[in-house]
Motif scaffolding. Sequence first.
Motif, PDB file in Angstrom:
ATOM      1  N   GLY A  41      -2.661   6.281  14.591  1.00 51.09           N
ATOM      2  CA  GLY A  41      -3.736   5.754  13.758  1.00 51.09           C
ATOM      3  C   GLY A  41      -5.059   5.833  14.490  1.00 51.09           C
ATOM      4  O   GLY A  41      -5.111   6.066  15.706  1.00 51.09           O
TER       5      GLY A  41
ATOM      6  N   ILE B 161      -3.243   0.571   9.627  1.00 48.00           N
ATOM      7  CA  ILE B 161      -2.960   1.726   8.779  1.00 48.00           C
ATOM      8  C   ILE B 161      -2.862   1.351   7.298  1.00 48.00           C
ATOM      9  O   ILE B 161      -3.292   2.104   6.423  1.00 48.00           O
ATOM     10  CB  ILE B 161      -1.673   2.454   9.230  1.00 48.00           C
ATOM     11  N   GLY B 162      -2.300   0.162   7.003  1.00 47.87           N
ATOM     12  CA  GLY B 162      -2.172  -0.250   5.610  1.00 47.87           C
ATOM     13  C   GLY B 162      -3.490  -0.707   5.016  1.00 47.87           C
ATOM     14  O   GLY B 162      -3.790  -0.443   3.844  1.00 47.87           O
TER      15      GLY B 162
ATOM     16  N   PRO C  85       0.796  -1.238   0.000  1.00 46.35           N
ATOM     17  CA  PRO C  85       0.000   0.000   0.000  1.00 46.35           C
ATOM     18  C   PRO C  85       0.823   1.280   0.000  1.00 46.35           C
ATOM     19  O   PRO C  85       0.341   2.332  -0.416  1.00 46.35           O
ATOM     20  CB  PRO C  85      -0.820  -0.114   1.286  1.00 46.35           C
TER      21      PRO C  85
ATOM     22  N   ASN D 222      -6.421   0.348   5.785  1.00 44.12           N
ATOM     23  CA  ASN D 222      -7.220   1.544   5.528  1.00 44.12           C
ATOM     24  C   ASN D 222      -6.974   2.058   4.115  1.00 44.12           C
ATOM     25  O   ASN D 222      -7.918   2.329   3.362  1.00 44.12           O
ATOM     26  CB  ASN D 222      -6.872   2.618   6.562  1.00 44.12           C
ATOM     27  N   LYS D 223      -5.704   2.162   3.739  1.00 42.72           N
ATOM     28  CA  LYS D 223      -5.376   2.673   2.403  1.00 42.72           C
ATOM     29  C   LYS D 223      -5.732   1.664   1.323  1.00 42.72           C
ATOM     30  O   LYS D 223      -6.288   2.016   0.278  1.00 42.72           O
ATOM     31  CB  LYS D 223      -3.897   3.031   2.333  1.00 42.72           C
TER      32      LYS D 223
ATOM     33  N   ALA E 299       3.122   1.434   5.178  1.00 48.67           N
ATOM     34  CA  ALA E 299       2.264   0.281   5.445  1.00 48.67           C
ATOM     35  C   ALA E 299       3.009  -1.020   5.225  1.00 48.67           C
ATOM     36  O   ALA E 299       3.944  -1.100   4.426  1.00 48.67           O
ATOM     37  CB  ALA E 299       1.037   0.322   4.533  1.00 48.67           C
TER      38      ALA E 299
ATOM     39  N   ASP F 276      -0.835  -5.011   9.572  1.00 47.40           N
ATOM     40  CA  ASP F 276      -0.775  -3.795  10.384  1.00 47.40           C
ATOM     41  C   ASP F 276      -1.858  -3.733  11.447  1.00 47.40           C
ATOM     42  O   ASP F 276      -2.142  -2.656  11.962  1.00 47.40           O
ATOM     43  CB  ASP F 276      -0.915  -2.554   9.486  1.00 47.40           C
TER      44      ASP F 276
ATOM     45  N   LYS G  20       2.879   4.580   1.645  1.00 45.54           N
ATOM     46  CA  LYS G  20       2.739   5.481   2.790  1.00 45.54           C
ATOM     47  C   LYS G  20       1.272   5.749   3.078  1.00 45.54           C
ATOM     48  O   LYS G  20       0.475   5.992   2.179  1.00 45.54           O
ATOM     49  CB  LYS G  20       3.463   6.802   2.518  1.00 45.54           C
ATOM     50  N   THR G  21       0.913   5.703   4.361  1.00 41.94           N
ATOM     51  CA  THR G  21      -0.474   5.876   4.774  1.00 41.94           C
ATOM     52  C   THR G  21      -0.763   7.338   5.111  1.00 41.94           C
ATOM     53  O   THR G  21       0.146   8.178   5.163  1.00 41.94           O
ATOM     54  CB  THR G  21      -0.771   5.013   6.003  1.00 41.94           C
ATOM     55  N   LYS G  22      -2.030   7.624   5.382  1.00 38.12           N
ATOM     56  CA  LYS G  22      -2.418   9.007   5.666  1.00 38.12           C
ATOM     57  C   LYS G  22      -1.892   9.501   7.008  1.00 38.12           C
ATOM     58  O   LYS G  22      -1.937  10.696   7.282  1.00 38.12           O
ATOM     59  CB  LYS G  22      -3.934   9.158   5.590  1.00 38.12           C
TER      60      LYS G  22
END
Length: 548
Positions: free
Chosen positions: A425, A225-226, A118, A228-229, A127, A219, A120-122
Amino acid sequence: MKFVSLVSVMALGLALSACGKSDGGGNATAAKDSAPKLGIRPYGDETVKPDMTKIKNADLPKVFDYIDKHIDDHVVNLQKWIQQPSISNTGEGIQESAEMVKGFYDQLGCQKTQVFEPGKTKWGSQANPVVYAKCDEGAKKTLIVYWQYDTMPVTQPDLWKAPPFEGRLVEQAPFKKVLIGRGATNSKGPEMTFLNAVMSIKAVTGKLPVNLIFVAEGDEERMDIGLNKFMSEHMDLFKGADGVWGPGGSEGCVFVELTTSGNKWGRGPDYSDIHGAFKLAVDSPAWRHIEMLSKLTTDGGNKVAIPGFYDDLLPPTKETEAGLRKAAAGYDLKKAAKNLGITRFISDDPYTVLKMLRTGTSMNLDGIWGGNMFAGGSGAILPNKITSKHNFRYQPNMTGPDIVAKLRKYLDQLGYTDVQINVVGDVPWAIRDQNNDLAKSNAYSRSIFGGSGGMAFAGGGGGYWPAYVFAGKETNIDLPISAAYGGAGGNAHAANEWYAIEGSGKQMGMASGEKLVATALYSFAGLNGPIAAPAPPAPTAQKAGSGS
């Protein structure tokens, strides 16, 4: 690329027992004769067996028999997975584990399997891989199966009675055989139970009663976090699904780090730690941090003191209250406390404890570090920076961003404008209606096995998992979520994490858990006769693998 290819070959080799042709049941035929003979008793000391009068499909008894005959091999499958570390907070074994999980899905015969990165996450962190698989069996219904393949680190190795990555079988009252290992109950044990069940169905019948879409994240212990993306970018991969195999709804959890530093404060050491002798004349960021923390909670840490924290909290429904009172009637607090490894709960009233666990909120101090972190000895240090980790558990209609905003406002009001907040997160809460075919078929399947479908994960009922990504929050996927778990396990995130291999009393072992999974899948597919309408199961203490 060479590294990934090597990992893939090694992981797939582990998943297929290193050599031989798969027989479709999760076993390598060429290695079967040399496989360890563990002598697992399929029913152990269980006092409840499935009501075979409710088993209407002719294939299910054959699947049950297959599971009984191959339970030793199925336990070995779990041991091999436990032996592969997969610690998301350190990265140890994560890439290898992702490829290993892909190997499981390849072995099952899924037409599409892929390891996604994924990126980089928000929240700014990189991730870990997400493993996706689609198994089209030509069935009428499709289930998304959620997995996590990551685990927590081993923080107290000296307390383990067996090495955490060995997968040793030991006796642990009331069970004759449990498996000790990191990830045993959270969540490799329940997940391997599911995989063993579907592999057994394939071995007996050649096809599954439902189509499956697997999504396995690395994650979960890092606030998903990963995932989610991944879910927000690949919603098309889940089209046509009718439900999600998962624990149901979820509480919310937002995780933050608070940091006090001499540099930001403008006092104390501003670049690095200095000699502790200078505390005689130098301010301490560490003591400032402790002073700040002392103002965030009251009642010994049991009540959050942030103004407005409870403003949006909705009270439990009458139905929830009734369920909690029913569950409290048979809830043994002393036994639950002992199994959890605590002296006692905050309250001595079972109903109050269950209400706290199922509908409560909290601010935890998960860890704190800075300065002299060496065990034993001395060494005078005046730290220039100290950081503490905190998870806020929250309920409807609270939100993670609102909690963080209220925390920031309160710290500023107190004069701690220099204290930094890093949001690791956020996992929003999700409520799932159980008035649907998936939940009803799972409840019916649990009733076939004595109504004890919940995991007896002693002590706690709290736990988050990323139900929100399947519940219309941040994605366009809004599906029923339910599962029929069987078996028992405990000590998630703690020393001596365990998963019951041979059951005892009303608590299922691995073989019975696999049979429950098989029954639930056939029932959801409409292939096990009409679904009765058993009473909704009462809240359990905690379900193994239900989240962090």
